[in-house]
Write a protein that holds these residues in place. Sequence first.
Motif, PDB file in Angstrom:
ATOM      1  N   HIS A 134       0.828  -1.210   0.000  1.00  0.00           N
ATOM      2  CA  HIS A 134       0.000   0.000   0.000  1.00  0.00           C
ATOM      3  C   HIS A 134       0.861   1.258   0.000  1.00  0.00           C
ATOM      4  O   HIS A 134       0.418   2.305  -0.465  1.00  0.00           O
ATOM      5  CB  HIS A 134      -0.934   0.016   1.217  1.00  0.00           C
ATOM      6  N   SER A 135       2.074   1.136   0.543  1.00  0.00           N
ATOM      7  CA  SER A 135       2.964   2.296   0.631  1.00  0.00           C
ATOM      8  C   SER A 135       4.381   1.875   0.277  1.00  0.00           C
ATOM      9  O   SER A 135       4.923   0.949   0.888  1.00  0.00           O
ATOM     10  CB  SER A 135       2.916   2.884   2.047  1.00  0.00           C
ATOM     11  N   SER A 157      -2.020  -2.481  -5.789  1.00  0.00           N
ATOM     12  CA  SER A 157      -2.689  -2.129  -4.530  1.00  0.00           C
ATOM     13  C   SER A 157      -2.132  -0.856  -3.908  1.00  0.00           C
ATOM     14  O   SER A 157      -2.563  -0.460  -2.825  1.00  0.00           O
ATOM     15  CB  SER A 157      -2.551  -3.279  -3.523  1.00  0.00           C
ATOM     16  N   GLU A 159      -1.261   2.741  -2.614  1.00  0.00           N
ATOM     17  CA  GLU A 159      -1.969   3.976  -2.286  1.00  0.00           C
ATOM     18  C   GLU A 159      -1.004   5.153  -2.228  1.00  0.00           C
ATOM     19  O   GLU A 159      -1.402   6.280  -2.522  1.00  0.00           O
ATOM     20  CB  GLU A 159      -2.693   3.824  -0.940  1.00  0.00           C
ATOM     21  N   TYR A 160       0.244   4.877  -1.855  1.00  0.00           N
ATOM     22  CA  TYR A 160       1.257   5.935  -1.699  1.00  0.00           C
ATOM     23  C   TYR A 160       2.536   5.489  -2.382  1.00  0.00           C
ATOM     24  O   TYR A 160       3.045   4.391  -2.123  1.00  0.00           O
ATOM     25  CB  TYR A 160       1.506   6.201  -0.212  1.00  0.00           C
ATOM     26  N   THR A 181      -5.961   2.249  -6.994  1.00  0.00           N
ATOM     27  CA  THR A 181      -5.952   2.574  -5.569  1.00  0.00           C
ATOM     28  C   THR A 181      -5.047   3.757  -5.240  1.00  0.00           C
ATOM     29  O   THR A 181      -5.073   4.259  -4.115  1.00  0.00           O
ATOM     30  CB  THR A 181      -5.470   1.353  -4.756  1.00  0.00           C
ATOM     31  N   LEU A 182      -4.247   4.200  -6.197  1.00  0.00           N
ATOM     32  CA  LEU A 182      -3.218   5.204  -5.930  1.00  0.00           C
ATOM     33  C   LEU A 182      -3.826   6.544  -5.537  1.00  0.00           C
ATOM     34  O   LEU A 182      -4.665   7.086  -6.244  1.00  0.00           O
ATOM     35  CB  LEU A 182      -2.327   5.386  -7.159  1.00  0.00           C
ATOM     36  N   GLN A 183      -3.354   7.074  -4.402  1.00  0.00           N
ATOM     37  CA  GLN A 183      -3.841   8.353  -3.899  1.00  0.00           C
ATOM     38  C   GLN A 183      -2.778   9.445  -3.932  1.00  0.00           C
ATOM     39  O   GLN A 183      -3.101  10.614  -4.114  1.00  0.00           O
ATOM     40  CB  GLN A 183      -4.346   8.194  -2.461  1.00  0.00           C
ATOM     41  N   ASN A 207      -8.262   5.903 -10.820  1.00  0.00           N
ATOM     42  CA  ASN A 207      -8.217   6.306  -9.406  1.00  0.00           C
ATOM     43  C   ASN A 207      -8.654   7.752  -9.210  1.00  0.00           C
ATOM     44  O   ASN A 207      -8.420   8.341  -8.167  1.00  0.00           O
ATOM     45  CB  ASN A 207      -6.796   6.136  -8.857  1.00  0.00           C
TER      46      ASN A 207
END
Length: 257
Positions: A134-135, A157, A159-160, A181-183, A207
């Motif tokens: 996720h990161s 997957s 996010e960061y 999922t990337l924020q 996303n």
Amino acid sequence: MSSLTILDFSDNMLTSSTFQLLSNFSSNLRELYLSQNNIVLSHYSHHSNFPSLVRLDLSYNNLTSSVFQGNFNFASNLEHLDLTNCSLMDTSFPMSSTSIVNSSSSLVLLHLSFNLLTSSNIFHWIFNFTANLHSLSLDDNLLEGRVPNNFDKAMNSLEYLDLSYNKLQGDIPAFFGNICTLQTLHLSYNNLSGDLSRFIQNSSWCNRHVFHALDLSYNRITGMIPTSIGLFSELDSLSLQDNSLKGEINESHLTSL
């Protein structure tokens, strides 16, 4: 001390023998923090067993080239691994060796910032032992070349992602927009080029509804800022300074942001 589950020895002057000692009573240890000590694991051969470990922080120590060739046995439920500023080099991650994580389906956070990595082969090493991150932080290294084309498929997957302060080259990879999922995406202080409009338009940006931060500053990006930037209605932070962008900004760019 068999009931111990959390141990924090950060910011001391402990040496490598501490790491060896901990494995003698580690059966229930879930969180281990050894950041900023004098641990050197360059030729470490002791069998270290941490079967219940979920979080491990070895940042700001001296984990040199052969550390991952030792006989480490971390739990398959390891979630957080912080190896920031550990003098790690490309040779620290031999593609042919067994990974530091035998089964890493639970690993969600990996920090490798402020090391001495130069080759983009580090991406392939990461792909080999985890697909559920996720990161991922690889900022402040010496990475050159291009980000692998299969990055979005291997890291679907995320996010960061922080790849800033490296020497990455080529066009801004459009496939970042395919990671649904990337924020947050940090790519500043690289040698990335290409047309910004083409990057925005060629990406699927599935996303769009979760994307919050984009930093492309201090690169060699050209072209105009497209009005389609307004499609990122959840964007909180946009950094494009110190590039070679041209044109004008008007209400059509900003209305939906």
